[in-house]
Scaffold this motif. Structure first.
Motif, mmCIF file in Angstrom:
data_model
loop_
_atom_site.group_PDB
_atom_site.id
_atom_site.type_symbol
_atom_site.label_atom_id
_atom_site.label_comp_id
_atom_site.label_asym_id
_atom_site.label_seq_id
_atom_site.Cartn_x
_atom_site.Cartn_y
_atom_site.Cartn_z
ATOM 1 N N MET A 91 0.658 -1.851 0.238
ATOM 2 C CA MET A 91 -0.173 0.207 -0.086
ATOM 3 C C MET A 91 0.973 1.714 0.243
ATOM 4 O O MET A 91 0.204 2.164 -0.698
ATOM 5 N N ASN A 92 1.627 1.210 0.486
ATOM 6 C CA ASN A 92 2.793 1.998 0.536
ATOM 7 C C ASN A 92 3.224 2.862 -1.135
ATOM 8 O O ASN A 92 3.191 3.742 -0.697
ATOM 9 N N ARG A 93 3.693 1.686 -1.608
ATOM 10 C CA ARG A 93 4.369 2.323 -2.628
ATOM 11 C C ARG A 93 2.825 2.794 -3.542
ATOM 12 O O ARG A 93 2.953 3.446 -4.532
ATOM 13 N N TYR A 94 1.718 2.374 -2.996
ATOM 14 C CA TYR A 94 0.754 2.982 -3.783
ATOM 15 C C TYR A 94 0.351 4.372 -3.916
ATOM 16 O O TYR A 94 0.165 4.491 -4.203
ATOM 17 N N ARG A 95 0.639 4.821 -2.129
ATOM 18 C CA ARG A 95 0.381 5.631 -1.510
ATOM 19 C C ARG A 95 1.177 7.086 -2.374
ATOM 20 O O ARG A 95 1.059 7.583 -3.054
ATOM 21 N N LYS A 96 2.323 6.541 -2.610
ATOM 22 C CA LYS A 96 3.326 7.203 -3.173
ATOM 23 C C LYS A 96 3.130 7.677 -4.428
ATOM 24 O O LYS A 96 3.109 8.923 -4.727
ATOM 25 N N GLU A 97 2.543 6.423 -4.765
ATOM 26 C CA GLU A 97 2.711 6.860 -7.618
ATOM 27 C C GLU A 97 0.942 7.560 -6.836
ATOM 28 O O GLU A 97 1.600 8.166 -7.540
ATOM 29 N N MET A 98 0.275 7.252 -5.873
ATOM 30 C CA MET A 98 -1.251 8.023 -6.288
ATOM 31 C C MET A 98 -0.831 9.537 -5.907
ATOM 32 O O MET A 98 -1.135 11.019 -7.097
ATOM 33 N N THR A 99 0.372 10.071 -5.171
ATOM 34 C CA THR A 99 0.427 11.015 -4.591
ATOM 35 C C THR A 99 0.936 12.006 -5.569
ATOM 36 O O THR A 99 0.828 12.864 -5.817
ATOM 37 N N ALA A 100 2.029 11.382 -5.782
ATOM 38 C CA ALA A 100 2.817 11.926 -7.299
ATOM 39 C C ALA A 100 1.830 11.738 -9.071
ATOM 40 O O ALA A 100 2.165 12.940 -8.697
ATOM 41 N N ALA A 101 1.454 11.390 -8.758
ATOM 42 C CA ALA A 101 0.399 12.314 -10.037
ATOM 43 C C ALA A 101 -0.692 12.919 -9.641
ATOM 44 O O ALA A 101 -0.744 13.721 -10.410
ATOM 45 N N MET A 102 -1.021 12.331 -8.047
ATOM 46 C CA MET A 102 -2.434 13.879 -8.495
ATOM 47 C C MET A 102 -1.574 14.517 -8.038
ATOM 48 O O MET A 102 -2.268 15.999 -8.374
ATOM 49 N N LEU A 103 0.107 15.303 -7.743
ATOM 50 C CA LEU A 103 0.084 16.296 -7.074
ATOM 51 C C LEU A 103 0.725 17.000 -8.334
ATOM 52 O O LEU A 103 0.552 17.468 -8.674
ATOM 53 N N ALA A 104 1.008 15.958 -9.508
ATOM 54 C CA ALA A 104 0.722 16.580 -11.178
ATOM 55 C C ALA A 104 -0.518 17.229 -11.628
ATOM 56 O O ALA A 104 -0.501 18.434 -12.107
ATOM 57 N N TYR A 105 -1.413 16.594 -11.267
ATOM 58 C CA TYR A 105 -2.426 17.097 -11.219
ATOM 59 C C TYR A 105 -3.024 18.402 -11.032
ATOM 60 O O TYR A 105 -3.707 18.878 -11.441
ATOM 61 N N VAL A 106 -2.355 18.433 -10.064
ATOM 62 C CA VAL A 106 -2.848 20.034 -8.584
ATOM 63 C C VAL A 106 -1.550 20.769 -9.656
ATOM 64 O O VAL A 106 -2.758 21.704 -9.824
ATOM 65 N N VAL A 107 -0.961 20.741 -9.776
ATOM 66 C CA VAL A 107 0.048 21.642 -10.110
ATOM 67 C C VAL A 107 -0.278 21.822 -11.645
ATOM 68 O O VAL A 107 -0.541 23.511 -12.107
ATOM 69 N N LEU A 108 -0.734 21.098 -12.712
ATOM 70 C CA LEU A 108 -1.331 21.264 -14.270
ATOM 71 C C LEU A 108 -2.530 21.909 -13.562
ATOM 72 O O LEU A 108 -2.770 23.273 -14.803
ATOM 73 N N LEU A 109 -3.043 21.278 -13.040
ATOM 74 C CA LEU A 109 -4.874 22.539 -12.492
ATOM 75 C C LEU A 109 -4.631 23.882 -12.523
ATOM 76 O O LEU A 109 -4.894 24.709 -13.174
ATOM 77 N N MET A 110 -3.757 24.134 -11.902
ATOM 78 C CA MET A 110 -3.497 25.663 -11.011
ATOM 79 C C MET A 110 -2.546 26.567 -11.509
ATOM 80 O O MET A 110 -2.820 27.451 -11.511
ATOM 81 N N ALA A 111 -1.958 25.804 -12.568
ATOM 82 C CA ALA A 111 -1.355 26.741 -14.116
ATOM 83 C C ALA A 111 -2.132 26.840 -14.867
ATOM 84 O O ALA A 111 -1.823 28.045 -15.654
ATOM 85 N N SER A 112 -2.892 26.050 -15.234
ATOM 86 C CA SER A 112 -3.850 25.944 -16.835
ATOM 87 C C SER A 112 -4.884 26.882 -16.231
ATOM 88 O O SER A 112 -5.181 27.853 -16.891
ATOM 89 N N VAL A 113 -5.590 27.463 -15.066
ATOM 90 C CA VAL A 113 -6.311 28.278 -14.633
ATOM 91 C C VAL A 113 -5.910 29.467 -14.311
ATOM 92 O O VAL A 113 -6.520 30.526 -14.756
ATOM 93 N N TRP A 114 -4.339 29.457 -14.001
ATOM 94 C CA TRP A 114 -3.315 31.158 -13.848
ATOM 95 C C TRP A 114 -3.588 31.738 -15.201
ATOM 96 O O TRP A 114 -3.978 32.500 -15.298
#
Length: 124
Positions: free
Chosen positions: A1-24
């Motif tokens: 589960m730890n590996r999943y959390r790291k991978e999902m956190t990285a993927a979601m972080l990429a999504y959030v960063v791209l979303l914020m940049a896009s909106v801005w």
């Protein structure tokens, strides 16, 4: 589960960063070309395939029981989302306000969580 959390956190972080940049960028008013505005608006979806990849990898790592629980949960989410969205579509025909397609994923996510709880209890 730890590996999943790291991978999902990285993927979601990429999504959030791209979303914020896009909106801005869209709000900055510097994009005059409609094609560029469409491309920038869709930028957050670059992370989408990575999020799907993380979920599929996790499902491949887990045991048969967890897979069965998730399959049942997804079936509940799929069918429930179809029933809810079709029902609301008919209500829109009699004057209910139109809803954005952005509401579909949260409905499906909530039903997936509820389906997971329901299915997991069944196998206790």
């Amino acid at each position: 589960m730890n590996r999943y959390r790291k991978e999902m956190t990285a993927a979601m972080l990429a999504y959030v960063v791209l979303l914020m940049a896009s909106v801005w960028w869209l709000r900055s008013g510097t994009l005059d070309n409609q094609t560029a505005r469409i491309a920038v608006a869709l930028c957050p979806m670059i992370a989408g395939p990575f999020i799907c990849w993380v979920v599929v990898r996790q499902l491949r790592r887990v045991d048969e029981l967890f897979r069965r629980v998730q399959l049942e949960a997804l079936a509940i989410a799929f069918a429930g989302t179809a029933l809810i969205t079709f029902s609301y579509g008919f209500l829109e025909g009699v004057g209910f306000p139109k809803l954005s397609l952005f509401v579909v994923w949260p409905v499906m996510a909530v039903l997936w969580i509820l389906g997971s709880v329901f299915s997991a209890r069944r196998y206790r």
